[in-house]
Every structure is written in structure tokens, then in C-alpha cells.
Motif scaffolding. Structure first.
Motif, PDB file in Angstrom:
ATOM      1  N   GLY A 257     -74.575 -39.958  19.141  1.00 22.34           N
ATOM      2  CA  GLY A 257     -73.355 -40.516  19.709  1.00 22.34           C
ATOM      3  C   GLY A 257     -72.109 -39.769  19.305  1.00 22.34           C
ATOM      4  O   GLY A 257     -70.992 -40.173  19.655  1.00 22.34           O
ATOM      5  N   ASN A 258     -72.268 -38.659  18.563  1.00 25.27           N
ATOM      6  CA  ASN A 258     -71.121 -37.842  18.187  1.00 25.27           C
ATOM      7  C   ASN A 258     -70.746 -36.899  19.332  1.00 25.27           C
ATOM      8  O   ASN A 258     -71.545 -36.634  20.227  1.00 25.27           O
TER       9      ASN A 258
ATOM     10  N   ALA B 188     -70.607 -27.678   8.037  1.00 25.75           N
ATOM     11  CA  ALA B 188     -70.049 -28.566   9.054  1.00 25.75           C
ATOM     12  C   ALA B 188     -71.029 -29.661   9.455  1.00 25.75           C
ATOM     13  O   ALA B 188     -70.682 -30.851   9.489  1.00 25.75           O
ATOM     14  N   PHE B 189     -72.260 -29.286   9.740  1.00 25.63           N
ATOM     15  CA  PHE B 189     -73.219 -30.272  10.247  1.00 25.63           C
ATOM     16  C   PHE B 189     -73.623 -31.293   9.193  1.00 25.63           C
ATOM     17  O   PHE B 189     -74.010 -32.411   9.531  1.00 25.63           O
ATOM     18  N   MET B 190     -73.543 -30.944   7.909  1.00 27.59           N
ATOM     19  CA  MET B 190     -73.933 -31.909   6.887  1.00 27.59           C
ATOM     20  C   MET B 190     -72.940 -33.076   6.805  1.00 27.59           C
ATOM     21  O   MET B 190     -73.254 -34.130   6.252  1.00 27.59           O
ATOM     22  N   LEU B 191     -71.733 -32.904   7.373  1.00 27.12           N
ATOM     23  CA  LEU B 191     -70.725 -33.958   7.331  1.00 27.12           C
ATOM     24  C   LEU B 191     -71.016 -35.093   8.309  1.00 27.12           C
ATOM     25  O   LEU B 191     -70.475 -36.192   8.160  1.00 27.12           O
ATOM     26  N   ASP B 192     -71.837 -34.811   9.327  1.00 27.50           N
ATOM     27  CA  ASP B 192     -72.170 -35.820  10.340  1.00 27.50           C
ATOM     28  C   ASP B 192     -70.899 -36.424  10.938  1.00 27.50           C
ATOM     29  O   ASP B 192     -70.773 -37.644  11.095  1.00 27.50           O
ATOM     30  N   ALA B 193     -69.948 -35.565  11.283  1.00 24.10           N
ATOM     31  CA  ALA B 193     -68.632 -35.999  11.765  1.00 24.10           C
ATOM     32  C   ALA B 193     -68.699 -36.510  13.209  1.00 24.10           C
ATOM     33  O   ALA B 193     -69.541 -36.056  13.995  1.00 24.10           O
TER      34      ALA B 193
END
Length: 246
Positions: A183-184, A147-152
Motif C-alpha cells: 500500500g506504499n 531506503a527500502f529498510m525504512l518501509d516508508a
């Protein structure tokens, strides 16, 4: 802009679990959705990720409406469920390839993020391992990395500390802070309120499918005459309140 939930009502098979739930997760904010079992947390998350259709109300992320543009909405989300979901026949490396492909991401920066996360969670030498060899904590780490590697723009984490050791829990908090600093938006659920109070911006308390309280950890503590480090007692207070009402 972030996530905006406005007058959301919905549930399962005609069962109206949520009743006019409204709250925001602004850009750069960390919000914890909390409540007793059955309060509506999972139902809310299932609506946000598009597993359930709202009976009423709107769900928007950075101006994109979930119902009007589900693909555009979901492309902005990374989701970590409470229970890890892995494919028995895929290695750790293949899971990462699949996740990136599903989000149409195949660039060097994304793989650099993945490599950094693998090292942080001490899984960088296990890319060829199958899930059968992973402990529960390692499975949770795979989900976190994926999940975190997507930088969503929005990451949703259901009980992020479940099954993790103390070191990994601290790593997760750091990652959550890093997401917010970019800023996510971060939306999470947890029962560890005292720990969450150290880093979340707001608590959203659900009770009987309604948003009962929205505010800072300090405001929640003061409203219930607790210190911040006593917030784990909040659910006991709610249970006693329910007992008095019955």
C-alpha cells in the motif's frame, strides 16, 4: 491517499522551471516520471524532498502539506538519488545505523528488514567494509538497502537501475512491487521505458516543465503509435518533434 502534486510551479534562483505541474501517486501505485534531459524531472523531485521551495502550488503526502509541516512530510519519505551518496569514514553497518537513527527508527523489525535486504543484494558479509572498497553497483545497492529498510509510505528512486547488474535490477523490481503491494507509493524516474512499462501503473511525461501526458504505459504507447516493447523509441519521437518545431 498518497502523494498529491497540485499546480506546482518552481525552480532555481528565480528560474521558473516547472509550470503548473499536477499529478498524483496514489497509495499502492508505481508512477514513473519521465522526460528528456531538462524537462523538469530533477526539479520536481527536489521540490518533493524539500530541497526547493514552491513558487506556487501544493505538495501533500497522506494529507500532510510539505510547507506547513515539513518534518511530518519528510518523515514519510525514503529517497534514493541517481548518484550514491556515502560517507567515506563510515562502514556499511554504520551507514544503516545512521539512516535508522535519522528516521528515529530502532526496532527489531527494521533490522530484520535490513538483514533480508543485505542478503538479497549479497552484501550481508560486508557490514564492516568502507565505501572505498565498493564498486559503483555496490554503492547503489547500499542506497537501495538504506531506503527500502525504512518501509516508508513513499519511496522516490531516481534512475533505480543505474550501475546495477541484471540480477540486481530484477531484485529492485521485486522490491518496488513489494512496496506497492503493502500500500506504499513509489515514484521513480527512468529512461528505460520499455522495461518500466512491465511494472509501472502510470507514466507522467514532463516536457518543458509541464505535465504533457499522464496515463498507463499502454495509453502512452497507443498515443505515439508504438508497441509496449517499442517505448524506448518514445524519446526519439519527442526529439524529432522538437526538431520539426525549430
Amino acid at each position: 491517499m498518497g502523494l498529491k502534486i497540485n499546480n506546482l510551479s518552481g525552480g532555481y534562483a528565480g528560474n521558473n522551471v516547472l509550470k503548473n505541474v499536477t499529478f498524483d501517486v496514489p497509495d499502492g501505485n508505481i508512477v514513473a516520471l519521465i522526460g528528456l534531459n531538462g524537462a523538469g524531472k530533477s526539479t520536481t523531485i527536489n521540490h518533493i524532498i524539500g530541497e526547493l521551495q514552491p513558487q506556487m502550488g501544493t505538495i501533500e503526502l497522506n494529507g500532510i502539506n510539505l510547507v506547513q509541516d515539513p518534518t511530518g512530510f519528510k518523515s514519510q519519505i525514503a529517497y534514493i538519488p541517481e548518484q550514491p551518496i556515502l560517507y567515506d569514514e563510515l562502514t556499511l553497518g554504520e551507514h544503516l545505523h545512521l539512516m535508522l537513527a535519522a528516521h528515529n527508527i530502532d526496532d527489531e523489525i527494521a533490522w530484520q528488514r535490513a538483514e533480508q535486504l543485505l542478503k538479497r543484494f549479497r552484501l550481508d558479509d560486508k557490514l564492516h567494509w568502507l565505501p572505498v572498497h565498493f564498486s559503483k553497483g555496490m554503492r547503489q545497492k547500499v542506497m537501495l538497502i538504506s531506503a527500502f529498510m525504512l518501509d516508508a509510505p513513499l519511496i522516490i528512486i531516481d534512475e533505480p537501475f543505474l550501475g546495477l547488474d541484471t540480477v540486481a535490477q530484477k531484485d529492485v523490481v521485486k522490491l518496488i512491487h513489494e512496496q506497492a503491494n503493502k500500500g506504499n507509493s513509489v515514484l521513480m524516474t527512468t529512461h528505460l521505458l520499455a522495461s518500466a512499462a512491465e511494472f509501472v501503473d502510470q507514466f507522467v511525461v514532463l516536457h518543458d516543465g509541464k505535465s504533457r501526458f499522464i496515463g498507463t504505459p499502454q495509453a502512452l504507447a497507443e498515443e505515439n503509435q508504438l508497441q509496449l516493447d517499442q517505448l524506448d523509441d518514445f524519446f526519439d519521437l519527442v526529439q524529432r518533434e522538437l526538431a520539426d518545431e525549430s
